[in-house]
Write a protein that holds these residues in place. Structure first.
Motif, PDB file in Angstrom:
ATOM      1  N   ASN A   1      53.188  38.392  29.985  1.00 49.29           N
ATOM      2  CA  ASN A   1      53.633  39.632  30.625  1.00 49.29           C
ATOM      3  C   ASN A   1      53.479  39.520  32.144  1.00 49.29           C
ATOM      4  O   ASN A   1      52.399  39.223  32.663  1.00 49.29           O
ATOM      5  N   SER A   2      54.543  39.785  32.856  1.00 45.58           N
ATOM      6  CA  SER A   2      54.553  39.559  34.303  1.00 45.58           C
ATOM      7  C   SER A   2      53.555  40.446  35.057  1.00 45.58           C
ATOM      8  O   SER A   2      53.023  40.044  36.092  1.00 45.58           O
ATOM      9  N   GLU A   3      53.309  41.654  34.555  1.00 45.35           N
ATOM     10  CA  GLU A   3      52.425  42.584  35.247  1.00 45.35           C
ATOM     11  C   GLU A   3      50.970  42.463  34.822  1.00 45.35           C
ATOM     12  O   GLU A   3      50.069  42.671  35.621  1.00 45.35           O
ATOM     13  N   LYS A   4      50.722  42.121  33.583  1.00 47.39           N
ATOM     14  CA  LYS A   4      49.351  42.133  33.068  1.00 47.39           C
ATOM     15  C   LYS A   4      48.837  40.761  32.641  1.00 47.39           C
ATOM     16  O   LYS A   4      47.737  40.662  32.093  1.00 47.39           O
ATOM     17  N   ALA A   5      49.592  39.737  32.891  1.00 49.70           N
ATOM     18  CA  ALA A   5      49.188  38.396  32.466  1.00 49.70           C
ATOM     19  C   ALA A   5      47.984  37.906  33.273  1.00 49.70           C
ATOM     20  O   ALA A   5      47.832  38.233  34.457  1.00 49.70           O
ATOM     21  N   TYR A   6      47.138  37.136  32.627  1.00 41.69           N
ATOM     22  CA  TYR A   6      46.001  36.494  33.288  1.00 41.69           C
ATOM     23  C   TYR A   6      46.337  35.034  33.550  1.00 41.69           C
ATOM     24  O   TYR A   6      46.973  34.368  32.726  1.00 41.69           O
ATOM     25  N   LYS A   7      45.905  34.560  34.706  1.00 42.91           N
ATOM     26  CA  LYS A   7      46.256  33.193  35.113  1.00 42.91           C
ATOM     27  C   LYS A   7      45.510  32.134  34.313  1.00 42.91           C
ATOM     28  O   LYS A   7      46.012  31.050  34.086  1.00 42.91           O
ATOM     29  N   CYS A   8      44.276  32.470  33.917  1.00 42.74           N
ATOM     30  CA  CYS A   8      43.481  31.464  33.209  1.00 42.74           C
ATOM     31  C   CYS A   8      42.479  32.132  32.284  1.00 42.74           C
ATOM     32  O   CYS A   8      42.249  33.350  32.350  1.00 42.74           O
ATOM     33  N   TYR A   9      41.876  31.323  31.459  1.00 39.40           N
ATOM     34  CA  TYR A   9      40.904  31.787  30.479  1.00 39.40           C
ATOM     35  C   TYR A   9      39.731  32.504  31.144  1.00 39.40           C
ATOM     36  O   TYR A   9      39.287  33.557  30.690  1.00 39.40           O
ATOM     37  N   GLU A  10      39.217  31.951  32.219  1.00 41.01           N
ATOM     38  CA  GLU A  10      38.049  32.521  32.879  1.00 41.01           C
ATOM     39  C   GLU A  10      38.329  33.921  33.423  1.00 41.01           C
ATOM     40  O   GLU A  10      37.437  34.779  33.446  1.00 41.01           O
ATOM     41  N   ASP A  11      39.569  34.167  33.852  1.00 42.09           N
ATOM     42  CA  ASP A  11      39.917  35.487  34.384  1.00 42.09           C
ATOM     43  C   ASP A  11      39.826  36.561  33.314  1.00 42.09           C
ATOM     44  O   ASP A  11      39.259  37.646  33.537  1.00 42.09           O
ATOM     45  N   ILE A  12      40.392  36.284  32.134  1.00 41.40           N
ATOM     46  CA  ILE A  12      40.363  37.293  31.078  1.00 41.40           C
ATOM     47  C   ILE A  12      38.945  37.417  30.502  1.00 41.40           C
ATOM     48  O   ILE A  12      38.504  38.501  30.133  1.00 41.40           O
ATOM     49  N   ARG A  13      38.219  36.310  30.477  1.00 42.18           N
ATOM     50  CA  ARG A  13      36.831  36.355  30.002  1.00 42.18           C
ATOM     51  C   ARG A  13      35.995  37.267  30.899  1.00 42.18           C
ATOM     52  O   ARG A  13      35.217  38.098  30.411  1.00 42.18           O
ATOM     53  N   ASN A  14      36.162  37.137  32.189  1.00 41.44           N
ATOM     54  CA  ASN A  14      35.418  37.952  33.133  1.00 41.44           C
ATOM     55  C   ASN A  14      35.809  39.420  33.017  1.00 41.44           C
ATOM     56  O   ASN A  14      34.956  40.310  33.071  1.00 41.44           O
ATOM     57  N   ALA A  15      37.098  39.691  32.842  1.00 44.09           N
ATOM     58  CA  ALA A  15      37.581  41.067  32.738  1.00 44.09           C
ATOM     59  C   ALA A  15      37.029  41.765  31.501  1.00 44.09           C
ATOM     60  O   ALA A  15      36.697  42.947  31.533  1.00 44.09           O
TER      61      ALA A  15
END
Length: 286
Positions: free
Chosen positions: A126-140
């Protein structure tokens, strides 16, 4: 017995049977409201775990017990005590061991495995809500309080099979995506969670299964069925737990439980045959 008394007894039996048939007819004509918007038969977060589904249902509903009058007191299994929770401390849990979450705003009715895949696809494309990498979504998901949603720091561990469920009030979509991302990249990742162990009181469970047929139905349906039975010649003993401080029809769903080995067999059959009445006994089984 005199002929007169014999005919009087037969007449009373016939009248009683006619009234019983009228009650059965009224239950047959009762509209069983659709409960799928409150309780899908398959849930995205509990599709592989019937007992945790049952726990979340019993936390929110009223239970109506229907029995015959008897010289012996009726048994009412206290289902509000069926499950026990005990905090056991902080514990490292691997993401691969999670089988679901305890709260989600999702409308989809899909297994958790499918849910994880769909959310992974969404949060990586998803262009608006996509995470660049695993660590980004893990932190969020596990560290930050973004969008007013607290990080997921707690989990339930089911004592009977050691399955884990993330205890959340938000971020269920992203947590599911995180679990799938961890799986795809073979990270074998884990985190420390505040773990609460959930156990079941087998005595209460067996007491219910032995003595009752329980059906999950719409609360308005339950209210109407209760009124029909209260006004019928059958005159059952009806007990509601917890006490009806809030009328049944103000709730979403209710559990109506008929005593086994009673005169209610034909009424129970009507509930068995209706698609909007879910026989809940199967959910008591591991």
């Amino acid at each position: 017995m005199s002929v007169k008394n014999t005919f009087k007894t037969l007449f009373q039996i016939i009248i009683s049977e006619m009234r019983a048939k009228n009650t059965i007819k009224r239950i047959q004509e009762l509209k069983f409201n659709d409960i799928s918007k409150y309780y899908p038969k398959i849930s995205i977060f509990y599709s592989d775990e019937k007992l945790i589904t049952l726990k979340n249902i019993l936390d929110k509903i009223q239970i109506i017990y229907i029995n015959e009058k008897s010289e012996y007191p009726n048994d009412y299994p206290r289902l509000e005590n069926l499950f026990e929770e005990q905090f056991i401390g902080r514990k490292k849990v691997f993401f691969k061991d999670f089988h679901g979450v305890t709260c989600s705003k999702a409308d989809g009715i899909i297994p958790f495995e499918v849910f994880k895949q769909e959310e992974y696809n969404f949060y990586t494309t998803n262009s608006e809500k996509a995470y660049k990498c695993y660590e980004d979504i893990r932190n969020a998901v596990l560290q930050t309080s973004d969008d007013g949603e607290s990080p997921i720091i707690s989990a339930y561990q089911l004592k009977w099979n050691n399955n884990y469920y993330a205890s959340n009030h938000g971020k269920s979509h992203r947590f599911s995506a995180l679990c799938k991302w961890n799986e795809i990249e073979n990270k074998d990742d884990s985190e420390f969670f505040n773990v609460t162990e959930v156990s079941i009181d087998n005595k209460i469970r067996e007491e219910f299964l032995t003595t009752y047929h329980g059906f999950l139905i719409d609360s308005m349906t339950a209210f109407n069925a209760k009124e029909i039975l209260e006004k019928s010649s059958i005159k059952p003993v009806i007990q509601v737990f917890p006490p009806a401080s809030i009328e049944l029809f103000n709730k979403d769903i209710a559990l109506i439980a008929f005593g086994k080995k009673t005169r209610f067999d034909k009424i129970v059959d009507i509930f068995f045959e209706n698609k909007n009445a879910i026989h809940i006994n199967e959910y008591f089984k591991e």
